[in-house]
Motif scaffolding. Structure first.
Motif, mmCIF file in Angstrom:
data_model
loop_
_atom_site.group_PDB
_atom_site.id
_atom_site.type_symbol
_atom_site.label_atom_id
_atom_site.label_comp_id
_atom_site.label_asym_id
_atom_site.label_seq_id
_atom_site.Cartn_x
_atom_site.Cartn_y
_atom_site.Cartn_z
ATOM 1 N N ARG A 100 20.526 42.105 1.631
ATOM 2 C CA ARG A 100 21.308 43.195 1.051
ATOM 3 C C ARG A 100 22.394 43.609 2.033
ATOM 4 N NH1 ARG A 100 19.160 41.329 -2.478
ATOM 5 N NH2 ARG A 100 17.737 42.193 -4.026
ATOM 6 N N THR A 101 23.518 44.040 1.503
ATOM 7 C CA THR A 101 24.594 44.558 2.354
ATOM 8 C C THR A 101 24.164 45.934 2.868
ATOM 9 O OG1 THR A 101 25.678 45.770 0.582
ATOM 10 C CG2 THR A 101 26.276 43.433 0.828
ATOM 11 N N PRO A 102 24.873 46.504 3.845
ATOM 12 C CA PRO A 102 24.506 47.847 4.317
ATOM 13 C C PRO A 102 24.525 48.873 3.169
ATOM 14 C CG PRO A 102 26.001 46.814 5.864
ATOM 15 C CD PRO A 102 25.933 45.902 4.669
ATOM 16 N N ALA A 103 25.312 48.593 2.120
ATOM 17 C CA ALA A 103 25.347 49.516 0.967
ATOM 18 C C ALA A 103 24.206 49.236 -0.007
ATOM 19 C CB ALA A 103 26.689 49.397 0.255
ATOM 20 N N GLY A 104 23.348 48.268 0.335
ATOM 21 C CA GLY A 104 22.184 47.978 -0.505
ATOM 22 C C GLY A 104 22.477 47.018 -1.645
ATOM 23 N N GLU A 105 23.635 46.348 -1.568
ATOM 24 C CA GLU A 105 23.982 45.450 -2.671
ATOM 25 C C GLU A 105 23.634 43.992 -2.363
ATOM 26 O OE1 GLU A 105 27.997 46.523 -3.341
ATOM 27 O OE2 GLU A 105 27.360 48.377 -4.345
ATOM 28 N N ARG A 106 23.478 43.224 -3.450
ATOM 29 C CA ARG A 106 23.242 41.786 -3.288
ATOM 30 C C ARG A 106 24.513 41.112 -2.801
ATOM 31 N NH1 ARG A 106 18.991 39.708 -6.366
ATOM 32 N NH2 ARG A 106 17.910 41.356 -7.488
ATOM 33 N N LEU A 107 24.341 39.975 -2.158
ATOM 34 C CA LEU A 107 25.523 39.198 -1.754
ATOM 35 C C LEU A 107 26.076 38.457 -2.963
ATOM 36 C CD1 LEU A 107 24.169 37.537 1.505
ATOM 37 C CD2 LEU A 107 25.769 39.445 1.344
ATOM 38 N N ASP A 108 27.359 38.176 -2.925
ATOM 39 C CA ASP A 108 27.962 37.265 -3.883
ATOM 40 C C ASP A 108 27.745 35.875 -3.285
ATOM 41 O OD1 ASP A 108 29.505 35.978 -5.707
ATOM 42 O OD2 ASP A 108 31.419 36.765 -4.985
ATOM 43 N N LEU A 109 26.914 35.060 -3.934
ATOM 44 C CA LEU A 109 26.511 33.770 -3.353
ATOM 45 C C LEU A 109 27.126 32.596 -4.104
ATOM 46 C CD1 LEU A 109 22.684 34.171 -2.681
ATOM 47 C CD2 LEU A 109 24.547 34.106 -1.017
ATOM 48 N N ALA A 110 27.876 31.787 -3.387
ATOM 49 C CA ALA A 110 28.535 30.642 -4.015
ATOM 50 C C ALA A 110 28.292 29.390 -3.175
ATOM 51 C CB ALA A 110 30.028 30.922 -4.142
ATOM 52 N N LEU A 111 28.588 28.251 -3.770
ATOM 53 C CA LEU A 111 28.405 26.975 -3.062
ATOM 54 C C LEU A 111 29.502 26.021 -3.509
ATOM 55 C CD1 LEU A 111 25.107 25.170 -2.400
ATOM 56 C CD2 LEU A 111 26.727 23.971 -3.834
ATOM 57 N N THR A 112 30.027 25.273 -2.557
ATOM 58 C CA THR A 112 31.050 24.269 -2.864
ATOM 59 C C THR A 112 30.435 22.888 -2.675
ATOM 60 O OG1 THR A 112 32.831 25.711 -2.160
ATOM 61 C CG2 THR A 112 33.311 23.389 -2.157
ATOM 62 N N THR A 113 30.559 22.039 -3.679
ATOM 63 C CA THR A 113 29.884 20.732 -3.633
ATOM 64 C C THR A 113 30.761 19.656 -4.268
ATOM 65 O OG1 THR A 113 27.983 19.492 -4.522
ATOM 66 C CG2 THR A 113 28.683 21.398 -5.797
ATOM 67 N N ASN A 114 30.471 18.402 -3.921
ATOM 68 C CA ASN A 114 31.160 17.327 -4.640
ATOM 69 C C ASN A 114 30.454 17.041 -5.967
ATOM 70 O OD1 ASN A 114 28.938 15.631 -4.026
ATOM 71 N ND2 ASN A 114 29.959 14.774 -2.224
ATOM 72 N N GLY A 115 29.304 17.656 -6.198
ATOM 73 C CA GLY A 115 28.646 17.578 -7.506
ATOM 74 C C GLY A 115 27.761 16.371 -7.709
#
Ligand code: SAM
Length: 345
Positions: A100-115
């Motif tokens: 969680r961020t200091p504000a208690g929020e979830r992270l925005d989670l992304a991933l870059t891949t060649n698939g």
């Protein structure tokens, strides 16, 4: 009993945001978890160079990321090399989704891949808490695609991966295409159709001098202007409003509102003034710019038994000196000390 009121001195001061000396706030961290790759894209790899840098343990990435999150990072993107080659990537995502961020929020989670490995991993990654993926795809016809990746069967694998990611809800699903003159600059119209038919956001990226070999020339870059012209001759295009001030892509749709195309133009329309990013390499070094001439060894601080506070100080000092801008195309331009695959795109 009277309630004690906190004096101004004793109240816990919020952490100041992570800023550089140019006043930019850094909230986006890209973490490479391996510099191995299963593709040898002609514009990225020589075909002779393999992995060059060590990988950290998953728990080590987690500790480093947690320190960054305490400093105001809200978005984490896993990358590589090819991040899906890394064992325990799903577990890493699961752990990041708990942070969680200091504000208690979830992270925005992304991933870059060649698939290439995405078909079977899309649903597990989504269940683990991943929000979005970006898939790199440099052509929409199999022959051109495989001439670029230098891997047979790669087009079918990536197409299946793209569809699995979209079906798993890893959306908005973005497709990144690096255009190179003479290789795939005939693919623009095909990608416009692909965006409309497959319900994905296609983003064209101008080629940057970040390859292992020496391929880049100013003439090899297919510019934003040329891409806009090619799209417009397929169908009239309409400019879309930016999602955020730090957004790197200039966004377009077509006259009927179907399909989204982004153009990322680091060469002809640099966006360094809005940069909100910092990178962590697979071996735990901070890179403040893709074009940096050196790394900053955060992992070394941790390895020597450094406390979180020592790491915080190290990160703040490093970010303070983030480069104002890159110098692509200028006489004083120097190639960065690592190429793209070994930094993390
Ligand atoms: N393997 C993953 C992938 O293919 O997305 C992650 C790493 S890859 C280095 C990240 C992105 O960098 C890809 O979209 C790739 O096309 C892009 N890229 C590599 N070399 C580049 C260059 N010289 N200029 C612009 N983009 C580049």
């Amino acid at each position: 009993m009277a309630a004690t009121s906190l004096s101004a001195e004793s109240a816990i001061a919020p952490m100041p945001p992570l800023t550089d000396s140019h006043g930019r706030v850094i909230h986006d961290l890209r973490v490479s978890i391996t510099d191995r790759c299963n593709y040898k894209c002609v514009y990225c790899r020589t075909g002779e160079v393999g992995a060059q840098y060590p990988e950290l343990r998953i728990d080590e990435y987690l500790r480093l990321i947690e320190v960054f999150v305490g400093l105001g990072i809200t978005k984490v993107r896993l990358t590589g090399g090819e991040p899906l080659l890394r064992r325990h990537v799903v577990e890493l995502v699961r752990q990041l989704a708990q942070m969680r961020t200091p504000a208690g929020e979830r992270l925005d989670l992304a991933l870059t891949t060649n698939g290439h490995l995405l078909e079977s991993l899309a649903a597990p990654l989504k269940h683990a808490g991943l929000n979005r993926v970006t898939v790199s795809m440099d052509a929409v016809d199999a022959a051109t695609f495989e001439r670029i990746t230098r891997v047979e069967g790669s087009f079918a694998a990536v197409l299946a991966g793209v569809r699995a990611a979209r079906d798993a809800g890893l959306t908005p699903l973005k497709i990144n295409c690096v255009l190179l003159r003479g290789f795939n600059d005939d693919q623009i119209e095909g990608f416009a159709r692909f965006a409309r038919e497959e319900n994905v956001v296609v983003r064209f990226i101008e080629f940057m001098p970040l390859e292992e070999g020496r391929l880049w020339t100013p003439e090899s870059v297919v510019s934003l202007k040329e891409i806009v012209e090619a799209l417009g001759s397929f169908r009239p295009i309409v400019r879309m409003a930016p999602n955020a001030p730090s957004e790197t892509a200039v966004r377009y749709t077509f006259d009927d509102g179907v399909g989204e195309i982004g153009i990322i133009a680091p060469v002809t329309q640099a966006f360094c003034g809005h940069c909100s990013r910092v990178r962590l390499t697979s071996d735990g070094k901070i890179r403040t710019c893709l074009f940096s001439q050196s790394d900053h060894d955060l992992y070394g601080v941790m390895q020597r038994g450094g406390s979180d506070e020592e790491m915080v100080q190290f990160i703040r000092r490093t970010i303070e000196h983030k480069e104002a801008r890159h110098h692509i195309g200028e006489p004083e331009f120097l190639k960065p000390s690592r190429s793209m695959v070994h930094i993390g795109g």
